[in-house]
Design an enzyme around this catalytic site. Sequence first.
Site, short mmCIF file in Angstrom:
data_model
loop_
_atom_site.label_atom_id
_atom_site.label_comp_id
_atom_site.label_asym_id
_atom_site.label_seq_id
_atom_site.Cartn_x
_atom_site.Cartn_y
_atom_site.Cartn_z
N THR A 292 41.67 83.64 -20.68
CA THR A 292 40.65 84.63 -21.03
C THR A 292 39.73 84.82 -19.83
OG1 THR A 292 40.71 84.05 -23.38
CG2 THR A 292 38.74 85.17 -22.60
N LEU B 158 35.66 79.39 -22.07
CA LEU B 158 36.64 80.45 -22.27
C LEU B 158 38.01 79.82 -22.09
CD1 LEU B 158 35.12 83.43 -20.21
CD2 LEU B 158 35.04 83.12 -22.69
N ASP B 159 38.98 80.28 -22.86
CA ASP B 159 40.34 79.77 -22.70
C ASP B 159 40.83 80.03 -21.28
OD1 ASP B 159 40.32 79.09 -25.39
OD2 ASP B 159 41.21 80.99 -26.01
N LYS B 160 41.81 79.26 -20.85
CA LYS B 160 42.34 79.36 -19.50
C LYS B 160 42.66 80.81 -19.11
CE LYS B 160 46.38 78.04 -16.73
NZ LYS B 160 47.67 77.30 -16.72
N ARG C 234 41.08 85.04 -31.21
CA ARG C 234 42.54 85.03 -31.30
C ARG C 234 43.01 84.68 -32.71
NH1 ARG C 234 43.99 80.96 -26.58
NH2 ARG C 234 46.12 81.52 -27.20
#
Length: 322
Positions: A142, A138-140, A237
């Site tokens: 998210t 997961l992105d930082k 995104r």
Amino acid sequence: MSETIQLESIVPEELAGKRLDQALAEMFPDYSRSRMKTWITAGNVSIDAEIVTKPREKLELGALVAIDAELESEERHQAQPIKLDIVYEDDDILVINKPAGLVVHPGAGAPDGTLLNGLLHHYPKIDQVPRAGIIHRLDKDTTGLMVVAKTVPAQTQLVDMMQKREIRREYEAICNGVMTAGGMVEEPIGRHPTKRTHMAVVASGKPAVTHYRVMERLRAHTLLRLRLETGRTHQIRVHMAHIRHPLVGDLTYGGRPRPPKQASDTFLATLRGFSRQALHAAQLSLHHPVEGEWMTFEAPRPADFEQLLDAMRDDLQEHSSS
């Protein structure tokens, strides 16, 4: 820290004549074909007591294949006492509810203080598993659910399940604009042609499919439920920005604040103060990689996400009654 692996088997009729690396991956499915290649070239595999170092070696019916290898620690990162929100844990897997701001894997911008460092502290033996058992990211900024493998067999199965799209992942997001209906985005995603750190919809990209449905309409925003078929970097995104509904707070892909007309100062402050993409991995479903049963996990929306939604609802109510 390492673990000795000793395996042996007689070559069955259906694998006779096949390449050694291919046959080993079928004979011992707890370990990937790439790992088998590594063990073969390192001299850890023998056929009828003779060491073999060529993955292309053909097998004969009835031959005795043996593996004597070590699972070396694959991560040389430091274990750090990072608090983990563990939703579920057994001998094979961990399910984590990741907070905003926590980087998953060490990199140039975050050499430590990551989820991986926390996993090494929580369960030191996980250093024997590739990437400390992390099979997806997961992105930082998210939030939400991630599954982590605690053993190599579990990791092998989870990676295979991910590649076959057998792990179901659902997200909640707040996007800019009022959407009239749900739908699907099926557009290839690859590296942006000029911005190295960005992804984009590009013809040469990898296939990517995102399903979305409307959960709630606000005055200038929409709460969405999304389901991934594929797992490309920044997929939700990029896809939402591509259809001109970028996620609130996602400055990378155009999600700058877009308040509705005559919004209150309180609402404007809340909207502008939301400094990350409004994206949350809300549900994760999968077959247990060892036991096989179907499991579903859910994580509630984080507080900042819920506060933003409440502010949007208050704004809608205020202007619908006036």
